[in-house]
Each structure stands twice: as structure tokens, then as C-alpha cells.
Design a protein around this motif. Structure first.
Motif, short mmCIF file in Angstrom:
data_model
loop_
_atom_site.label_atom_id
_atom_site.label_comp_id
_atom_site.label_asym_id
_atom_site.label_seq_id
_atom_site.Cartn_x
_atom_site.Cartn_y
_atom_site.Cartn_z
N LEU A 150 -4.37 5.85 -3.01
CA LEU A 150 -3.73 6.76 -2.06
C LEU A 150 -4.19 8.16 -2.44
CD1 LEU A 150 -0.10 5.33 -2.24
CD2 LEU A 150 -1.66 5.13 -0.31
N MET A 151 -4.64 8.93 -1.47
CA MET A 151 -5.07 10.30 -1.73
C MET A 151 -3.88 11.24 -1.55
SD MET A 151 -8.00 9.36 -2.53
CE MET A 151 -8.45 10.95 -3.15
N GLU A 200 -5.40 -0.43 -3.64
CA GLU A 200 -6.24 0.66 -3.14
C GLU A 200 -5.64 2.01 -3.51
OE1 GLU A 200 -7.66 0.44 0.93
OE2 GLU A 200 -7.47 -1.74 0.90
N ASN A 203 -2.59 10.43 2.02
CA ASN A 203 -3.60 10.08 3.03
C ASN A 203 -3.34 10.98 4.25
OD1 ASN A 203 -4.45 8.21 1.18
ND2 ASN A 203 -4.02 6.42 2.42
N ASN A 204 -3.05 10.37 5.41
CA ASN A 204 -2.82 11.16 6.62
C ASN A 204 -1.33 11.31 6.95
OD1 ASN A 204 -2.56 8.43 7.24
ND2 ASN A 204 -3.20 8.70 9.35
N LYS A 218 -7.65 0.04 3.81
CA LYS A 218 -8.96 -0.16 4.46
C LYS A 218 -9.20 -1.60 4.81
CE LYS A 218 -10.84 3.89 2.34
NZ LYS A 218 -11.51 4.52 1.28
N LEU A 240 0.94 4.18 6.51
CA LEU A 240 -0.32 4.17 5.80
C LEU A 240 -1.00 2.83 6.01
CD1 LEU A 240 1.04 5.62 2.43
CD2 LEU A 240 -0.17 6.89 4.22
N TYR A 264 0.84 -1.21 0.00
CA TYR A 264 0.00 0.00 0.00
C TYR A 264 0.88 1.26 0.00
CZ TYR A 264 -3.94 3.04 1.38
OH TYR A 264 -4.90 4.02 1.44
N SER A 278 -2.07 2.29 -5.46
CA SER A 278 -0.94 1.59 -4.87
C SER A 278 -0.78 0.22 -5.54
CB SER A 278 -1.16 1.41 -3.36
OG SER A 278 -2.19 0.47 -3.12
N SER A 319 -4.63 11.60 -6.58
CA SER A 319 -4.64 10.23 -6.07
C SER A 319 -3.72 9.37 -6.93
CB SER A 319 -6.06 9.66 -6.08
OG SER A 319 -6.54 9.58 -7.41
#
Length: 170
Positions: free
Chosen positions: A132-133, A130, A144-145, A170, A167, A106, A126, A123
């Protein structure tokens, strides 16, 4: 667009100012003749011991030593330390190899995406599958964060962007 340009400029300046010594010799070299791949560069740095141990435990060493190219958003040891107590140890157990591989892949995007390219996208998919923002928040490029704290660390088979948070898919 100006926000993203300022973010790239900030990343580049911060990368030069805070570059760990082990990266200094590789950071500005061209790819031609470079012998150290992503795994070697991370292992030699000293700030990615947990990441390198995880790559080995997940059986991803050969993949990340292959031709690529890859873009790796590499969490530091400090980023792994932010996870709940016992998480890293649990993930490193052999029975959790698939979950660990999912988390690690990821953090990887196919292709070589330099900081000047990262800020042009919202975005990326990965290797794990999924999304990645990608966004600029207060002049920082976020995946992401996670904040990119050093960008464009070159390796023979791609590029590493150092991040401050692990990271989680989900």
C-alpha cells in the motif's frame, strides 16, 4: 516533514469534528478494558454495512475478531457505492469468496499503526501481500488513491482508519 505533521494534525481535527456518534464512545478510550473489536466497532457504526457484509461473506470475521493487532483501512458504504454497478453483488457471491478475501485483506496491515505513525512511512505491506502506498497530498493522507477521512478509531484489537475509496489490489 512539516507537510506530514500538518496532515496528521488535520486528520486528528477532522476526526474529532466529523466523528460519527457510534464511534464517539470508543475513539479516545485506552485499549485497556475495551471490549469491542474491529468487527464490532464497524458493525455498530452504521456507515460500514457493506464492509461488514463483505467480511462475513469472505469468512474473515473470526480473523478480524482475533487478538491482532490490526490496522484496517475501512471503506465506507459510500466508498463501495463508487464501484461500478454490480461489482459488490458479484463479489458477495460464494464463488468469488477468494477474490473478495483478497480485496479485503488488502485493506489490512499487521500491527497497530496510528495516524502519527502512518505519516512517517511511504508504504506498508498489506496482509494480502501487496504494498500500500502512503503519501500526503494537499494536506490529506492518502493510501493509494483513497483519502483517510477519519483516523485512529480504536478497537480492542487494533485501529481503524476510515477511507473514502475501496482499495483494489493489482
Amino acid at each position: 516533514m512539516l507537510n506530514k505533521f500538518i496532515a496528521v494534525l488535520s486528520l486528528m481535527v477532522a476526526s474529532l469534528a466529523f466523528m460519527p456518534a457510534a464511534f464517539a464512545g470508543h475513539h479516545n478510550e485506552g485499549d485497556h478494558g475495551m471490549k469491542k473489536d474491529i468487527v464490532d466497532v464497524a458493525a455498530e457504526n452504521g456507515s460500514f454495512n457493506t464492509l461488514v457484509a463483505a467480511i462475513k461473506a469472505a469468512g474473515l470475521v473470526d480473523t478480524l475478531k482475533s487478538e491482532g493487532p490490526f490496522t484496517v483501512f475501512a471503506p465506507t458504504d459510500e466508498a463501495f457505492a463508487k464501484l461500478p454497478e454490480g461489482t459488490v453483488e458479484m463479489l458477495l457471491e460464494p464463488e468469488n469468496k477468494d477474490k473478495l478475501a483478497s480485496i479485503l485483506t488488502y485493506h489490512v496491515v499487521s500491527g497497530k499503526v496510528m495516524s502519527t505513525d502512518v505519516v512517517k512511512i511511504d508504504s506498508a505491506t498489506s496482509v494480502q501481500g501487496e504494498m500500500l502506498m502512503v503519501e500526503v497530498v494537499d494536506g490529506n493522507v492518502m493510501i493509494n488513491n483513497a483519502k483517510i477521512i477519519m483516523a485512529d478509531v480504536k478497537a480492542s484489537n487494533g485501529v481503524i482508519h476510515v477511507i473514502d475509496t475501496v482499495l483494489m489490489p493489482k
